[in-house]
Design an enzyme around this catalytic site. Structure first.
Site, mmCIF file in Angstrom:
data_model
loop_
_atom_site.group_PDB
_atom_site.id
_atom_site.type_symbol
_atom_site.label_atom_id
_atom_site.label_comp_id
_atom_site.label_asym_id
_atom_site.label_seq_id
_atom_site.Cartn_x
_atom_site.Cartn_y
_atom_site.Cartn_z
ATOM 1 N N LYS A 44 0.862 -1.191 0.000
ATOM 2 C CA LYS A 44 0.000 0.000 0.000
ATOM 3 C C LYS A 44 0.894 1.235 0.000
ATOM 4 O O LYS A 44 1.942 1.261 0.661
ATOM 5 C CB LYS A 44 -0.880 0.009 1.266
ATOM 6 C CG LYS A 44 -1.600 1.326 1.548
ATOM 7 C CD LYS A 44 -2.677 1.651 0.508
ATOM 8 C CE LYS A 44 -3.335 3.009 0.808
ATOM 9 N NZ LYS A 44 -4.294 3.392 -0.263
ATOM 10 N N CYS A 131 -2.795 10.102 -6.099
ATOM 11 C CA CYS A 131 -3.836 9.790 -5.132
ATOM 12 C C CYS A 131 -4.902 10.886 -5.199
ATOM 13 O O CYS A 131 -4.612 12.061 -4.955
ATOM 14 C CB CYS A 131 -3.284 9.709 -3.712
ATOM 15 S SG CYS A 131 -4.608 9.344 -2.523
HETATM 16 C C1 LIG Z 1 -2.775 6.362 -2.370
HETATM 17 C C2 LIG Z 1 -4.019 6.833 -2.346
HETATM 18 C C3 LIG Z 1 -5.051 6.317 -3.251
HETATM 19 C C4 LIG Z 1 -6.305 6.020 -2.764
HETATM 20 C C5 LIG Z 1 -6.696 6.253 -1.355
HETATM 21 O O1 LIG Z 1 -5.965 5.809 -0.425
HETATM 22 O O2 LIG Z 1 -7.749 6.905 -1.203
HETATM 23 N N1 LIG Z 1 -7.287 5.564 -3.595
HETATM 24 C C6 LIG Z 1 -7.054 5.386 -4.931
HETATM 25 O O3 LIG Z 1 -7.947 4.964 -5.698
HETATM 26 N N2 LIG Z 1 -5.820 5.643 -5.431
HETATM 27 C C7 LIG Z 1 -4.804 6.115 -4.652
HETATM 28 O O4 LIG Z 1 -3.690 6.345 -5.180
#
Ligand SMILES: C=Cc1c(C(=O)O)[nH]c(=O)[nH]c1=O
Length: 313
Positions: A44, A131
């Site tokens: 992550k 993000c």
């Molecule tokens: C790293 C945050 C991301 C997130 C998030 O943690 O909200 N959601 C996404 O669809 N893509 C992202 O890059």
């Protein structure tokens, strides 16, 4: 036929992996990825310290995909670095997992990448510039000057393999401008695409949005986004110099979807929404379906067709 691929000087038994954010928040998640039939896996996106992220509900599966506004919840970079370094020690003959980082700004991105540079990590790093869900933080990669400045600073010191995770672009001028920035740097790859930012899904019976953060606005994944994902893979494959590889992400649910991304020029393939829906058994299924397509078409390896999408002449 074989699904074996070479990526960043390493051999992978197949091109499939998780998209950062799915099945990679905890060591249990990561261990389940390690046990699966994926060819690789990624952590992550990490920040300097752990983050709770946005209030729930923040991820919802919907008929044609998913909507999320997680808000970058993660255990912090030390947690993920400890995990990958431990795996490097215990399984020295295996490819290490990919490390993903997503700083809140250029300074934190530099700090995170310095931690990785100064560590024993020998794997591949993904810098998430896309993000869409941290309130008040625009996506870096939609700010071309900031992207250029970030990569310029990063490559003053970072010597390990580095890729960037990009949001979708929708305009040839943007494909051209972003590709000319990226071509200036010794990137290992670009990953197209992250979720399509700030979509809205409505529960008609309740006449309500379905996620709590940002009045229901969230990144869209799944079937909805495959045409956009394929276009971005193709656009960057045809614009970037050939030593910058492409990871294709977005709308991969079947072996055919995987084949389409490879035809557009992708080398590795990441799965998010469908992995969240189906669990890690998806890798066995998609590998099997993809192999069947190669057999039907008489291909021996992915090299036989990667990037060879025909235009209409
Ligand atoms: C790293 C945050 C991301 C997130 C998030 O943690 O909200 N959601 C996404 O669809 N893509 C992202 O890059």
């Amino acid at each position: 036929p074989s699904l074996e691929v070479e990526f960043c000087g390493r051999l992978y038994e197949n091109p499939l992996m998780n998209a950062s954010g799915v099945c990679c928040m905890t060591t249990d998640d990561l261990d389940s990825m390690a046990r699966s039939r994926s060819g690789a896996f990624i952590t992550k996106s990490a920040t300097s310290t752990d983050r709770a992220g946005n209030p729930e509900p923040r991820y919802v599966t919907v008929p044609l995909g998913s909507i999320n506004s997680m808000g970058l919840p993660n255990k912090g970079i030390e947690y993920y670095l400890n995990y990958v370094l431990d795996r490097q020690k215990r399984f020295p003959s295996e490819n290490p997992p990919f490390m993903s980082v997503a700083g809140m700004g250029i300074d934190e991105n530099i700090k995170l990448l310095n931690i990785i540079q100064d560590s024993e990590f020998s794997g591949i790093t993904e810098l998430n510039l896309s993000c869409p869900n941290v309130p008040g933080k625009p996506q870096v990669a939609y700010d071309f000057e900031l992207t250029d400045r970030t990569l310029k600073s990063v490559f003053q010191f970072f010597t390990k393999p580095l890729g960037v995770k990009l949001p979708p672009f929708f305009d040839f001028a943007h494909f051209d401008d972003m590709a000319s920035i990226l071509n200036k740097y010794p990137l290992a790859y670009v990953n197209c695409i992250n979720s399509v930012g700030n979509g809205l899904y409505i529960d008609v019976e309740k006449e309500s949005v379905v996620i709590k953060p940002k009045d229901g606005f969230g990144g869209i994944g799944g079937e909805y986004i495959k045409p956009t994902a394929l276009a971005n893979v193709r656009a960057f494959y045809t614009r970037l110099n050939e030593n910058i590889k492409i990871i294709g992400t977005g709308g991969i649910r079947t072996g055919q979807d995987a084949f389409e991304h490879l035809l557009c020029g992708a080398t590795m393939l990441q799965i998010g929404t469908e992995l969240q829906n189906e669990g890690t058994g998806i890798f066995e299924r998609i590998n099997t379906e993809l192999l069947q397509i190669l057999e039907q078409k008489g291909y021996q390896s992915i090299e036989d067709f990667r990037g060879k999408l025909h235009s209409i002449t």
